[in-house]
Enzyme design. Structure first.
Site, PDB file in Angstrom:
ATOM      1  N   ASP A 138      -0.685  -8.911  -5.106  1.00 53.94           N
ATOM      2  CA  ASP A 138       0.684  -8.875  -4.589  1.00 53.94           C
ATOM      3  C   ASP A 138       0.720  -8.264  -3.194  1.00 53.94           C
ATOM      4  O   ASP A 138       1.575  -7.430  -2.883  1.00 53.94           O
ATOM      5  CB  ASP A 138       1.593  -8.086  -5.542  1.00 53.94           C
ATOM      6  CG  ASP A 138       3.077  -8.324  -5.263  1.00 53.94           C
ATOM      7  OD1 ASP A 138       3.415  -9.395  -4.707  1.00 53.94           O
ATOM      8  OD2 ASP A 138       3.901  -7.449  -5.599  1.00 53.94           O
TER       9      ASP A 138
ATOM     10  N   LYS B 107       1.731  -8.042   0.459  1.00 56.29           N
ATOM     11  CA  LYS B 107       2.869  -8.499   1.246  1.00 56.29           C
ATOM     12  C   LYS B 107       3.288  -7.351   2.153  1.00 56.29           C
ATOM     13  O   LYS B 107       2.932  -6.187   1.905  1.00 56.29           O
ATOM     14  CB  LYS B 107       4.025  -8.924   0.338  1.00 56.29           C
ATOM     15  CG  LYS B 107       4.492  -7.851  -0.643  1.00 56.29           C
ATOM     16  CD  LYS B 107       5.548  -8.386  -1.585  1.00 56.29           C
ATOM     17  CE  LYS B 107       5.937  -7.347  -2.636  1.00 56.29           C
ATOM     18  NZ  LYS B 107       6.960  -7.876  -3.568  1.00 56.29           N
TER      19      LYS B 107
ATOM     20  N   ASN C 131       4.539  -4.027   0.801  1.00 58.97           N
ATOM     21  CA  ASN C 131       3.578  -3.147   0.140  1.00 58.97           C
ATOM     22  C   ASN C 131       2.607  -2.507   1.129  1.00 58.97           C
ATOM     23  O   ASN C 131       1.611  -1.912   0.728  1.00 58.97           O
ATOM     24  CB  ASN C 131       2.794  -3.920  -0.925  1.00 58.97           C
ATOM     25  CG  ASN C 131       3.645  -4.204  -2.151  1.00 58.97           C
ATOM     26  OD1 ASN C 131       4.653  -3.540  -2.382  1.00 58.97           O
ATOM     27  ND2 ASN C 131       3.249  -5.183  -2.935  1.00 58.97           N
TER      28      ASN C 131
ATOM     29  N   ASP D  14       1.336  -0.208  -4.314  1.00 62.18           N
ATOM     30  CA  ASP D  14       1.836  -1.033  -5.416  1.00 62.18           C
ATOM     31  C   ASP D  14       0.735  -1.860  -6.075  1.00 62.18           C
ATOM     32  O   ASP D  14       0.509  -3.020  -5.745  1.00 62.18           O
ATOM     33  CB  ASP D  14       2.961  -1.950  -4.945  1.00 62.18           C
ATOM     34  CG  ASP D  14       3.721  -2.557  -6.124  1.00 62.18           C
ATOM     35  OD1 ASP D  14       3.236  -2.448  -7.274  1.00 62.18           O
ATOM     36  OD2 ASP D  14       4.793  -3.141  -5.900  1.00 62.18           O
TER      37      ASP D  14
ATOM     38  N   THR E 271       4.354 -12.809  -5.199  1.00 63.77           N
ATOM     39  CA  THR E 271       5.680 -12.909  -4.603  1.00 63.77           C
ATOM     40  C   THR E 271       5.809 -14.263  -3.924  1.00 63.77           C
ATOM     41  O   THR E 271       4.911 -14.656  -3.176  1.00 63.77           O
ATOM     42  CB  THR E 271       5.899 -11.776  -3.583  1.00 63.77           C
ATOM     43  OG1 THR E 271       5.797 -10.521  -4.261  1.00 63.77           O
ATOM     44  CG2 THR E 271       7.275 -11.881  -2.944  1.00 63.77           C
TER      45      THR E 271
END
Length: 326
Positions: free
Chosen positions: A97, A99, A102, A118, A137
């Site tokens: 994840d 992105k 984060n 995260d 995401t």
């Protein structure tokens, strides 16, 4: 308590034993660009993750606040991310994840380092099982995840490519108000370096992005290869100020953005069934049919055991991403 966040409830946890096993791995991580997990506490049917406190704010906010921002700044940011993710991959950890939301700054200092945070969707690679859960995401997820194919740590490299793209223009490489068209773009790896936003960006930066946002995960750059690219390791990143264009696009495209919302296997399979995309994508090796998650690979754990990547709770529906306001 500073740095403390409430973890999943007992009913939401995939497997409490696996969470503690993963805690033991994260607890050993010592990298300057990764937020440390200090401990986990159990109380009242909840798990509390005690994380290292970082106070420098999110990546996008810092870029918008700057008065001067260049390709070289973006290159230095991506170097830190690549170095940290390579460290995770060497430990067998897939973040899943990555992105901009984060990526946090350690402090408010001008020269603060960036920190990856995260690990809620992270997984340890297990020789006996395949990674198959469709999570991440929207917009940052790799094509093989949407195609419901078994995947590897290469999905993180794709996400880093998407982040690098955004850092250089301020808008996402894939965008559409319609989920079906958005997924089709990602599945086909269809993106452009639009004029005038990319006119002043170096060919080296574009080449770097192409190697990370490569549809075929076998041909996609690894973190180690990306770290050796001239745009990262050399002097091809330009020093021209691109702050005005990038910051304007970030403010237009990511203000109150729905890109932060993650999704899991249940949500994406439901959407792909509705959008009739699943049947058009053939998986390599062992694939899942609609509404069915991948089972452990042959030669793996005995039948009936959990491969840790398939025990997920129903999550939120995918939200349409905001189209770039070009």
């Amino acid at each position: 308590m500073p740095g403390a966040v409430e973890g999943p409830s007992w009913k939401q946890a995939e497997d409490i034993r696996d969470i503690y096993d993963f805690r033991d791995v994260l607890g050993t991580i010592k990298h300057p660009n990764i937020v440390a997990l200090d401990d986990i506490y159990e109380s009242g049917g909840h798990l509390y993750l005690i994380m290292q406190l970082v106070s420098g704010g999110e990546l996008f906010d810092r870029i918008v606040e700057k008065g001067f921002y260049t390709e070289r700044d973006a290159s230095r940011l991506i170097f830190q991310v690549l170095d940290a993710v390579k460290y995770l991959h060497d430990l067998g950890i897939v973040h899943r994840d990555l992105k901009p939301e984060n990526l946090l700054y350690y402090s408010l200092d001008e020269d603060s380092k960036i920190m990856i945070s995260d690990f809620g969707l992270s997984k340890m690679e297990d020789p006996g099982c395949v990674l198959s859960t469709a999570c991440g995401t929207p917009g940052y997820v790799a094509p093989e995840v949407l195609a419901q194919k078994p995947y590897s740590k290469a999905v993180d490299c794709w996400s880093i490519g998407v982040i690098a793209y955004i850092l250089l223009c301020g808008y996402p490489p894939f965008y559409d108000e319609n989920d079906a068209k958005l997924f089709e773009q990602i599945l086909k790896a269809e993106y452009e370096f639009d004029s005038p936003y990319w006119d002043d960006i170096s060919d080296s930066a574009k080449d770097f992005i192409r190697h990370l946002m490569e549809k075929d995960p076998e041909k996609r750059f690894t973190c180690e290869q990306a770290l050796q690219h001239p745009w990262i390791a050399g002097d091809t990143a330009l020093d021209k100020n691109i702050h005005q264009s990038v910051s304007e696009q970030i403010k237009k495209n990511f203000a109150k953005s729905k890109w932060k919302q993650a999704f899991n296997a249940t949500a994406v399979v439901r959407h792909m069934r509705k959008l009739q995309l699943g049947t058009s994508q053939e998986g390599q090796g062992q694939t899942a049919s609609h509404g069915e998650l991948l089972m452990p690979a042959p030669g793996g754990p005995a039948a009936g055991c959990c491969c840790r990547d398939c025990c997920v709770e129903p999550g939120p529906e995918l939200s349409p991403t905001l189209p770039p306001q070009l």
